[in-house]
Design an enzyme around this catalytic site. Sequence first.
Site, PDB file in Angstrom:
ATOM      1  N   ASP A 105      -7.725  -6.357   2.721  1.00 50.64           N
ATOM      2  CA  ASP A 105      -6.969  -7.546   2.325  1.00 50.64           C
ATOM      3  C   ASP A 105      -7.650  -8.785   2.882  1.00 50.64           C
ATOM      4  O   ASP A 105      -7.416  -9.157   4.027  1.00 50.64           O
ATOM      5  CB  ASP A 105      -5.553  -7.486   2.897  1.00 50.64           C
ATOM      6  CG  ASP A 105      -4.830  -6.207   2.509  1.00 50.64           C
ATOM      7  OD1 ASP A 105      -4.990  -5.213   3.248  1.00 50.64           O
ATOM      8  OD2 ASP A 105      -4.150  -6.210   1.484  1.00 50.64           O
TER       9      ASP A 105
ATOM     10  N   ASP B 187       0.930  -3.306  -5.457  1.00 49.87           N
ATOM     11  CA  ASP B 187       0.638  -3.588  -4.059  1.00 49.87           C
ATOM     12  C   ASP B 187       1.704  -4.502  -3.473  1.00 49.87           C
ATOM     13  O   ASP B 187       1.896  -5.615  -3.947  1.00 49.87           O
ATOM     14  CB  ASP B 187      -0.748  -4.255  -3.997  1.00 49.87           C
ATOM     15  CG  ASP B 187      -1.165  -4.614  -2.584  1.00 49.87           C
ATOM     16  OD1 ASP B 187      -2.150  -5.355  -2.438  1.00 49.87           O
ATOM     17  OD2 ASP B 187      -0.498  -4.162  -1.634  1.00 49.87           O
TER      18      ASP B 187
HETATM   19  C1  DX5 Z   1      -0.121  -8.500   0.931  1.00 46.28           C
HETATM   20  C2  DX5 Z   1      -1.227  -7.455   0.875  1.00 46.28           C
HETATM   21  C3  DX5 Z   1      -0.649  -6.078   0.687  1.00 46.28           C
HETATM   22  C4  DX5 Z   1       0.188  -5.709   1.869  1.00 46.28           C
HETATM   23  C5  DX5 Z   1       0.818  -4.371   1.643  1.00 46.28           C
HETATM   24  O1  DX5 Z   1      -0.704  -9.763   0.934  1.00 46.28           O
HETATM   25  O2  DX5 Z   1      -2.093  -7.723  -0.211  1.00 46.28           O
HETATM   26  O3  DX5 Z   1      -1.681  -5.110   0.530  1.00 46.28           O
HETATM   27  O4  DX5 Z   1      -0.629  -5.635   3.003  1.00 46.28           O
HETATM   28  O5  DX5 Z   1       1.528  -4.108   2.815  1.00 46.28           O
HETATM   29  P1  DX5 Z   1       2.968  -3.462   2.678  1.00 46.28           P
HETATM   30  O6  DX5 Z   1       2.728  -2.118   2.034  1.00 46.28           O
HETATM   31  O7  DX5 Z   1       3.445  -3.374   4.106  1.00 46.28           O
HETATM   32  O8  DX5 Z   1       3.771  -4.375   1.817  1.00 46.28           O
END
Ligand code: DX5
Length: 220
Positions: free
Chosen positions: A36, A176
């Site tokens: 990310d 996501d």
């Molecule tokens: C948010 C990210 C996601 C997030 C997912 O900006 O792009 O990938 O980290 O994390 P969870 O699964 O905890 O929502």
Amino acid sequence: TTVPTLVASVLPADFADLGGQVKEIEKAGVDRIQWDVMDGRFVPNITFGPDVIAACRGHVQMGFEAHLMVDNPDPMLPRWVEAGCGIVIVHAESTGHLHRTLGAVRELGARAGVALNPATPLAAVEDVLEMVDLLLIMTVNPGFGGQAYIASMEPKIARARAEIERRGLDIELEVDGGIGAGTIGGAATAGANVFCAGSSLFTGPGTMAERTSALRAAAA
Ligand code: DX5
């Protein structure tokens, strides 16, 4: 039906031990890692650059995808591929020249992904769908892990699935944000086949391997 692909977001990982964390993710049976990438402009958070990804590359065999939550991704596209990402995902909202940017990713030999924030309509990508290998539909507003799944994205996921099938395209449909045991079923029913999870993989009962297989089962 296709076998679900499970992707781990590294956002909740222990950044003081990323080498060990990626090994743990691979051992747990996750299919791919999502890096990310955040620049503090496109999203209100800053994470890491290509050198951090490159440092982890040699520790595991599994695929890496770069999720570029950055303004103007074009200048640094080669860096993510050199760092070992086989997939580079750009946000439709982050460049005024999405057609050119997607072409540039494929020119570099990587698979091209495009991500849509919750408010961005599918129409933003309908004229470049033939240029992408992966469509990422955000089910949270990007920037942080641990947020609640936005279930109102499910009709959008279903419309994306229908369009992919209508055109007979070979595109991975990824979701996501807030993906866990209680939400992955809805996303799968709507038509997603790739699931990116952060907090639900790193935290919760049992081991990461057990949480991984539980998620996989809930998506099937
Ligand atoms: C948010 C990210 C996601 C997030 C997912 O900006 O792009 O990938 O980290 O994390 P969870 O699964 O905890 O929502």
